[in-house]
Design a protein around this motif. Structure first.
Motif, PDB file in Angstrom:
ATOM      1  N   VAL A   1      -8.525  23.504   4.526  1.00 54.17           N
ATOM      2  CA  VAL A   1      -7.818  22.997   5.811  1.00 54.17           C
ATOM      3  C   VAL A   1      -7.838  21.652   6.040  1.00 54.17           C
ATOM      4  N   SER A   2      -9.402  21.059   6.704  1.00 55.65           N
ATOM      5  CA  SER A   2      -9.822  20.533   6.869  1.00 55.65           C
ATOM      6  C   SER A   2      -9.206  19.280   6.002  1.00 55.65           C
ATOM      7  N   ALA A   3      -9.897  18.606   5.286  1.00 53.85           N
ATOM      8  CA  ALA A   3      -8.849  17.945   4.074  1.00 53.85           C
ATOM      9  C   ALA A   3      -7.217  17.811   4.494  1.00 53.85           C
ATOM     10  N   ALA A   4      -7.168  19.166   4.502  1.00 53.41           N
ATOM     11  CA  ALA A   4      -5.485  18.802   4.035  1.00 53.41           C
ATOM     12  C   ALA A   4      -4.825  18.321   5.823  1.00 53.41           C
ATOM     13  N   HIS A   5      -5.703  18.725   6.760  1.00 56.42           N
ATOM     14  CA  HIS A   5      -5.348  17.937   8.147  1.00 56.42           C
ATOM     15  C   HIS A   5      -5.718  16.901   8.110  1.00 56.42           C
ATOM     16  N   ALA A   6      -6.419  16.377   7.736  1.00 57.68           N
ATOM     17  CA  ALA A   6      -6.747  14.670   7.381  1.00 57.68           C
ATOM     18  C   ALA A   6      -6.080  13.789   6.697  1.00 57.68           C
ATOM     19  N   CYS A   7      -5.680  14.447   5.555  1.00 62.60           N
ATOM     20  CA  CYS A   7      -4.368  14.221   4.958  1.00 62.60           C
ATOM     21  C   CYS A   7      -3.235  13.877   5.629  1.00 62.60           C
ATOM     22  N   TRP A   8      -2.851  14.103   6.799  1.00 65.79           N
ATOM     23  CA  TRP A   8      -1.815  14.071   7.675  1.00 65.79           C
ATOM     24  C   TRP A   8      -2.154  13.263   8.422  1.00 65.79           C
ATOM     25  N   GLN A   9      -3.216  13.212   8.947  1.00 67.72           N
ATOM     26  CA  GLN A   9      -3.724  12.441   9.994  1.00 67.72           C
ATOM     27  C   GLN A   9      -3.874  11.274   9.797  1.00 67.72           C
ATOM     28  N   ARG A  10      -4.339  10.521   8.517  1.00 66.92           N
ATOM     29  CA  ARG A  10      -4.453   9.389   7.502  1.00 66.92           C
ATOM     30  C   ARG A  10      -2.353   8.983   7.776  1.00 66.92           C
ATOM     31  N   PHE A  11      -1.920   9.826   7.209  1.00 68.13           N
ATOM     32  CA  PHE A  11      -0.570   9.333   6.811  1.00 68.13           C
ATOM     33  C   PHE A  11       0.002   9.499   8.192  1.00 68.13           C
ATOM     34  N   LEU A  12      -0.374   9.622   9.694  1.00 69.95           N
ATOM     35  CA  LEU A  12      -0.090   8.786  10.376  1.00 69.95           C
ATOM     36  C   LEU A  12      -0.241   8.496  10.600  1.00 69.95           C
ATOM     37  N   GLN A  13      -1.273   7.819  11.233  1.00 69.16           N
ATOM     38  CA  GLN A  13      -2.146   6.461  11.514  1.00 69.16           C
ATOM     39  C   GLN A  13      -1.601   5.586  10.640  1.00 69.16           C
ATOM     40  N   SER A  14      -1.487   5.757   9.326  1.00 63.43           N
ATOM     41  CA  SER A  14      -0.840   4.600   8.618  1.00 63.43           C
ATOM     42  C   SER A  14       0.582   4.507   8.941  1.00 63.43           C
ATOM     43  N   LEU A  15       0.743   5.010   9.345  1.00 56.67           N
ATOM     44  CA  LEU A  15       2.731   5.284   9.479  1.00 56.67           C
ATOM     45  C   LEU A  15       3.231   4.150  10.721  1.00 56.67           C
TER      46      LEU A  15
ATOM     47  N   GLN B   1       1.043  -1.197  -0.096  1.00 52.89           N
ATOM     48  CA  GLN B   1       0.231   0.031  -0.177  1.00 52.89           C
ATOM     49  C   GLN B   1       1.101   1.157   0.054  1.00 52.89           C
ATOM     50  N   VAL B   2       0.526   2.537  -0.253  1.00 50.92           N
ATOM     51  CA  VAL B   2       1.305   3.785  -0.177  1.00 50.92           C
ATOM     52  C   VAL B   2       0.363   4.544   0.655  1.00 50.92           C
ATOM     53  N   ALA B   3       0.659   5.241   0.854  1.00 51.61           N
ATOM     54  CA  ALA B   3       0.575   7.154   2.150  1.00 51.61           C
ATOM     55  C   ALA B   3       1.735   8.158   1.641  1.00 51.61           C
ATOM     56  N   THR B   4       0.806   8.739   1.683  1.00 51.93           N
ATOM     57  CA  THR B   4       1.256  10.225   1.905  1.00 51.93           C
ATOM     58  C   THR B   4       0.916  11.507   1.974  1.00 51.93           C
ATOM     59  N   PRO B   5       1.529  12.555   3.088  1.00 54.16           N
ATOM     60  CA  PRO B   5       0.771  13.443   3.765  1.00 54.16           C
ATOM     61  C   PRO B   5       0.987  14.672   2.728  1.00 54.16           C
ATOM     62  N   ASP B   6       1.179  14.800   1.441  1.00 54.81           N
ATOM     63  CA  ASP B   6       0.646  15.714   0.499  1.00 54.81           C
ATOM     64  C   ASP B   6       0.989  16.851   1.207  1.00 54.81           C
ATOM     65  N   ASP B   7       3.101  16.921   1.503  1.00 54.31           N
ATOM     66  CA  ASP B   7       3.134  18.413   1.869  1.00 54.31           C
ATOM     67  C   ASP B   7       4.403  18.463   1.300  1.00 54.31           C
ATOM     68  N   ASP B   8       4.381  20.072   1.194  1.00 55.52           N
ATOM     69  CA  ASP B   8       6.317  20.229   0.918  1.00 55.52           C
ATOM     70  C   ASP B   8       7.243  20.769   2.768  1.00 55.52           C
ATOM     71  N   LEU B   9       7.902  19.731   2.364  1.00 57.30           N
ATOM     72  CA  LEU B   9       8.421  20.024   3.889  1.00 57.30           C
ATOM     73  C   LEU B   9       9.497  20.837   3.670  1.00 57.30           C
ATOM     74  N   SER B  10       9.763  21.398   2.436  1.00 55.97           N
ATOM     75  CA  SER B  10      11.296  22.447   2.419  1.00 55.97           C
ATOM     76  C   SER B  10      10.359  23.520   3.095  1.00 55.97           C
ATOM     77  N   ILE B  11       9.246  23.859   2.855  1.00 59.30           N
ATOM     78  CA  ILE B  11       9.018  25.112   3.378  1.00 59.30           C
ATOM     79  C   ILE B  11       8.088  25.888   5.211  1.00 59.30           C
ATOM     80  N   GLY B  12       7.959  25.968   6.080  1.00 57.52           N
ATOM     81  CA  GLY B  12       7.311  26.447   6.860  1.00 57.52           C
ATOM     82  C   GLY B  12       7.443  25.157   7.866  1.00 57.52           C
ATOM     83  N   PRO B  13       6.862  25.835   8.878  1.00 58.87           N
ATOM     84  CA  PRO B  13       7.048  25.079  10.839  1.00 58.87           C
ATOM     85  C   PRO B  13       7.190  23.761  10.483  1.00 58.87           C
ATOM     86  N   LEU B  14       7.518  22.990  11.730  1.00 63.03           N
ATOM     87  CA  LEU B  14       8.025  21.453  11.454  1.00 63.03           C
ATOM     88  C   LEU B  14       7.616  20.704  12.602  1.00 63.03           C
TER      89      LEU B  14
END
Length: 255
Positions: free
Chosen positions: A64-78, A28-41
């Motif tokens: 914002v809610s969709a992007a937040h959910a994308c991060w949450q799904r990614f972290l849960q998969s990880l 399976q594949v998962a992503t946070p869909d984010d550019d980590l070269s920019i912004g706080p970590l």
């Protein structure tokens, strides 16, 4: 073998999902869909409202809610224990370098012992720029990330997060490997690609993205164009609209 493939890019995720569907790779594949070269970590799901500011100023739709959910799904998969090994895909760019360290940080701090591998896609600005048939072949070249290396990379992520820089660049042959340029690092290129005649902002941004050695976020570049207009170094038509409706010219332009 059950495998979890992770990548920072939604474009790379789509290609890997296609390879899985075609049975060229498994898992399976998962992503946070984010550019980590920019912004706080220091707050990963909290990066969604950070990006919302750029998209809102660019006049582009953003959830914002969709992007937040994308991060949450990614972290849960990880953090799930349903895979026999975890494969982190990365190319020659800052975002992917940070992403590998982020994955190591998440696993190390949670005490996960899943076998971890990095799949390097050398010679490409992004994983998605590599032809799919070649990507599948890189599975055989996956390099093991030992527990010691994982913890070391996790510590590097902690240092990156603590720096709280807006921008970061990965220079693997330099010491230190990460540098933190100011937001004006792209301004000279944006000015150089502008002209006395009106040019679409998207064209200028595309030219700068093509000239830069690694991917650059278009919304961030548009924010710099807006700043240059505000400073009087450029003129803008429709500067408060979506970037696709904006035109830019040097101050000498008329009409």
């Amino acid at each position: 073998m059950s495998e979890l493939h992770v990548t920072a890019s939604v474009s790379a995720e789509a290609i890997l999902a296609l390879l899985i569907q075609q049975r060229q790779i498994s898992g399976q594949v998962a992503t946070p869909d984010d550019d980590l070269s920019i912004g706080p970590l220091d707050d990963l799901p909290g990066r969604a409202p950070f990006w919302a500011g750029y998209y809102d100023r660019a006049g582009e739709p953003w959830s914002v809610s969709a992007a937040h959910a994308c991060w949450q799904r990614f972290l849960q998969s990880l953090h799930a224990h349903h895979s026999s090994r975890l494969l982190v895909w990365g190319a020659d760019n800052t975002c992917d370098a940070v992403f590998l360290r982020l994955v190591c940080h998440q696993l190390s701090r949670a005490g996960h012992d899943i076998p971890l591998f990095a799949i390097d896609v050398p010679g490409h600005r992004a994983v998605a720029s590599c032809p799919p048939a070649q990507l599948a072949a890189y599975i055989d070249e996956a390099r093991t990330i030992s527990a010691e290396m994982r913890d070391s990379l996790a510590d590097e992520f902690d240092r990156l997060a603590a720096h709280r820089a807006l921008l970061r660049r990965y220079r693997p042959r330099c010491q230190p490997a990460f540098e933190f340029p100011g937001p004006d690092i792209f301004d000279a290129l944006l000015l150089k690609r502008s002209a006395p005649e009106w040019r679409p902002a998207l064209r200028i941004i595309g030219d700068v993205q093509g000239a830069w050695p690694e991917p650059v976020n278009s919304e961030f570049l548009y924010s710099r164009l807006r700043w240059l207009v505000a400073q009087g170094q450029l003129q803008g038509r429709g500067i408060d609209n979506a970037m696709r409706a904006c035109y830019i010219a040097l101050p000498a332009a008329s009409g």
